[in-house]
Design a protein around this motif. Structure first.
Motif, PDB file in Angstrom:
ATOM      1  N   ARG A  40      34.652 -13.934  97.977  1.00 41.79           N
ATOM      2  CA  ARG A  40      35.732 -13.844  96.842  1.00 41.79           C
ATOM      3  C   ARG A  40      35.998 -12.401  96.377  1.00 41.79           C
ATOM      4  O   ARG A  40      37.045 -12.132  95.537  1.00 41.79           O
ATOM      5  N   HIS A  41      35.404 -11.360  96.936  1.00 38.89           N
ATOM      6  CA  HIS A  41      35.816 -10.140  96.557  1.00 38.89           C
ATOM      7  C   HIS A  41      36.799  -9.389  97.379  1.00 38.89           C
ATOM      8  O   HIS A  41      36.852  -9.630  98.412  1.00 38.89           O
ATOM      9  N   VAL A  42      37.888  -8.656  96.913  1.00 42.24           N
ATOM     10  CA  VAL A  42      38.980  -8.076  97.379  1.00 42.24           C
ATOM     11  C   VAL A  42      38.696  -6.707  97.288  1.00 42.24           C
ATOM     12  O   VAL A  42      38.505  -5.990  96.264  1.00 42.24           O
ATOM     13  N   LYS A  43      38.680  -6.091  98.484  1.00 42.70           N
ATOM     14  CA  LYS A  43      38.581  -4.670  98.742  1.00 42.70           C
ATOM     15  C   LYS A  43      39.516  -3.868  98.237  1.00 42.70           C
ATOM     16  O   LYS A  43      40.812  -3.906  98.555  1.00 42.70           O
ATOM     17  N   THR A  44      39.151  -2.869  97.183  1.00 41.45           N
ATOM     18  CA  THR A  44      40.434  -2.171  96.821  1.00 41.45           C
ATOM     19  C   THR A  44      40.664  -0.828  97.923  1.00 41.45           C
ATOM     20  O   THR A  44      40.076  -0.707  98.750  1.00 41.45           O
ATOM     21  N   GLU A  45      41.729  -0.334  97.643  1.00 44.53           N
ATOM     22  CA  GLU A  45      42.153   0.837  98.477  1.00 44.53           C
ATOM     23  C   GLU A  45      40.900   2.001  98.394  1.00 44.53           C
ATOM     24  O   GLU A  45      40.687   2.610  99.466  1.00 44.53           O
ATOM     25  N   GLY A  46      40.538   2.408  97.432  1.00 39.18           N
ATOM     26  CA  GLY A  46      39.339   3.345  97.263  1.00 39.18           C
ATOM     27  C   GLY A  46      38.343   2.942  98.130  1.00 39.18           C
ATOM     28  O   GLY A  46      37.700   3.695  98.697  1.00 39.18           O
ATOM     29  N   GLU A  47      37.863   1.701  98.055  1.00 39.81           N
ATOM     30  CA  GLU A  47      36.721   1.158  98.706  1.00 39.81           C
ATOM     31  C   GLU A  47      36.971   1.239 100.338  1.00 39.81           C
ATOM     32  O   GLU A  47      36.021   1.876 101.104  1.00 39.81           O
ATOM     33  N   ALA A  48      38.036   1.072 100.709  1.00 45.38           N
ATOM     34  CA  ALA A  48      38.487   0.959 102.055  1.00 45.38           C
ATOM     35  C   ALA A  48      38.527   2.437 102.588  1.00 45.38           C
ATOM     36  O   ALA A  48      38.077   2.587 103.847  1.00 45.38           O
ATOM     37  N   ALA A  49      38.949   3.437 101.786  1.00 46.52           N
ATOM     38  CA  ALA A  49      38.975   4.720 102.041  1.00 46.52           C
ATOM     39  C   ALA A  49      37.598   5.123 102.318  1.00 46.52           C
ATOM     40  O   ALA A  49      37.574   6.003 103.251  1.00 46.52           O
ATOM     41  N   ASN A  50      36.858   4.951 101.243  1.00 41.09           N
ATOM     42  CA  ASN A  50      35.241   5.260 101.358  1.00 41.09           C
ATOM     43  C   ASN A  50      34.624   4.950 102.638  1.00 41.09           C
ATOM     44  O   ASN A  50      33.857   5.514 103.251  1.00 41.09           O
ATOM     45  N   GLN A  51      34.986   3.685 103.294  1.00 37.56           N
ATOM     46  CA  GLN A  51      34.383   2.956 104.323  1.00 37.56           C
ATOM     47  C   GLN A  51      34.828   3.776 105.568  1.00 37.56           C
ATOM     48  O   GLN A  51      34.290   4.107 106.404  1.00 37.56           O
ATOM     49  N   ARG A  52      36.336   3.967 105.561  1.00 38.45           N
ATOM     50  CA  ARG A  52      36.733   4.799 106.720  1.00 38.45           C
ATOM     51  C   ARG A  52      36.270   6.075 106.779  1.00 38.45           C
ATOM     52  O   ARG A  52      35.977   6.464 107.790  1.00 38.45           O
ATOM     53  N   ARG A  53      36.123   6.699 105.585  1.00 36.32           N
ATOM     54  CA  ARG A  53      35.547   8.125 105.612  1.00 36.32           C
ATOM     55  C   ARG A  53      34.150   8.229 106.086  1.00 36.32           C
ATOM     56  O   ARG A  53      33.430   9.242 106.879  1.00 36.32           O
ATOM     57  N   PHE A  54      33.377   7.140 105.612  1.00 35.68           N
ATOM     58  CA  PHE A  54      31.741   7.034 106.032  1.00 35.68           C
ATOM     59  C   PHE A  54      31.851   6.699 107.548  1.00 35.68           C
ATOM     60  O   PHE A  54      31.121   7.443 108.040  1.00 35.68           O
ATOM     61  N   ALA A  55      32.556   5.959 108.081  1.00 29.43           N
ATOM     62  CA  ALA A  55      32.457   5.768 109.471  1.00 29.43           C
ATOM     63  C   ALA A  55      33.159   6.770 110.288  1.00 29.43           C
ATOM     64  O   ALA A  55      32.399   6.887 111.378  1.00 29.43           O
ATOM     65  N   ALA A  56      34.016   7.669 109.943  1.00 25.61           N
ATOM     66  CA  ALA A  56      34.196   8.728 110.510  1.00 25.61           C
ATOM     67  C   ALA A  56      33.344   9.892 110.544  1.00 25.61           C
ATOM     68  O   ALA A  56      33.066  10.463 111.538  1.00 25.61           O
ATOM     69  N   GLN A  57      32.524   9.817 109.650  1.00 29.78           N
ATOM     70  CA  GLN A  57      31.621  10.989 109.521  1.00 29.78           C
ATOM     71  C   GLN A  57      30.355  10.493 110.219  1.00 29.78           C
ATOM     72  O   GLN A  57      29.618  11.468 110.721  1.00 29.78           O
ATOM     73  N   TYR A  58      29.740   9.301 110.237  1.00 30.91           N
ATOM     74  CA  TYR A  58      28.508   9.026 110.406  1.00 30.91           C
ATOM     75  C   TYR A  58      28.306   7.929 111.768  1.00 30.91           C
ATOM     76  O   TYR A  58      27.439   7.809 112.294  1.00 30.91           O
ATOM     77  N   ALA A  59      29.808   7.659 112.242  1.00 34.35           N
ATOM     78  CA  ALA A  59      29.937   6.781 113.580  1.00 34.35           C
ATOM     79  C   ALA A  59      29.155   7.373 114.833  1.00 34.35           C
ATOM     80  O   ALA A  59      29.525   8.633 114.968  1.00 34.35           O
ATOM     81  N   GLY A  60      28.615   6.837 115.452  1.00 27.39           N
ATOM     82  CA  GLY A  60      28.013   7.197 116.828  1.00 27.39           C
ATOM     83  C   GLY A  60      29.090   7.497 117.841  1.00 27.39           C
ATOM     84  O   GLY A  60      30.498   7.263 117.691  1.00 27.39           O
ATOM     85  N   LYS A  61      29.061   8.262 118.911  1.00 26.14           N
ATOM     86  CA  LYS A  61      29.926   8.413 120.032  1.00 26.14           C
ATOM     87  C   LYS A  61      30.663   7.227 120.604  1.00 26.14           C
ATOM     88  O   LYS A  61      31.845   7.297 120.817  1.00 26.14           O
ATOM     89  N   ARG A  62      29.779   6.077 120.543  1.00 24.95           N
ATOM     90  CA  ARG A  62      30.280   5.103 121.303  1.00 24.95           C
ATOM     91  C   ARG A  62      31.362   4.393 120.307  1.00 24.95           C
ATOM     92  O   ARG A  62      32.419   3.916 120.939  1.00 24.95           O
ATOM     93  N   ARG A  63      31.111   4.435 119.177  1.00 18.78           N
ATOM     94  CA  ARG A  63      32.383   3.888 118.129  1.00 18.78           C
ATOM     95  C   ARG A  63      33.500   4.846 118.327  1.00 18.78           C
ATOM     96  O   ARG A  63      34.823   4.076 117.827  1.00 18.78           O
ATOM     97  N   ALA A  64      33.317   5.927 118.147  1.00 21.28           N
ATOM     98  CA  ALA A  64      34.555   6.876 118.391  1.00 21.28           C
ATOM     99  C   ALA A  64      35.276   6.834 119.302  1.00 21.28           C
ATOM    100  O   ALA A  64      36.665   6.980 119.313  1.00 21.28           O
ATOM    101  N   GLN A  65      34.944   6.173 120.433  1.00 24.03           N
ATOM    102  CA  GLN A  65      35.943   5.873 121.822  1.00 24.03           C
ATOM    103  C   GLN A  65      36.911   4.966 121.748  1.00 24.03           C
ATOM    104  O   GLN A  65      37.061   3.878 121.115  1.00 24.03           O
TER     105      GLN A  65
END
Length: 65
Positions: A40-65
């Motif tokens: 039932r949780h609706v993700k806010t734009e701030g939460e989505a931005a935090n997830q994208r920023r976290f993924a960009a910073q800590y994602a491995g090489k395989r995920r970035a391809q």
């Protein structure tokens, strides 16, 4: 909620059924808690931005391809 098991099991961990509760041990005490309802949780734009920023910073090489 603290629980005391009456069955001959030392401790329980995880879900037993699909009834919305799970067991864990915390500081030597057996605890039962309600599972979070994430459907039932609706993700806010701030939460989505935090997830994208976290993924960009800590994602491995395989995920970035």
């Amino acid at each position: 909620m603290k629980v005391e098991l009456i069955i001959p099991i030392d401790s329980l961990r995880g879900k037993l059924r699909q009834d919305g509760f799970y067991f864990r041990k915390y500081r030597g005490q057996q605890i039962v808690q309600k599972c979070p309802d994430r459907s039932r949780h609706v993700k806010t734009e701030g939460e989505a931005a935090n997830q994208r920023r976290f993924a960009a910073q800590y994602a491995g090489k395989r995920r970035a391809q």
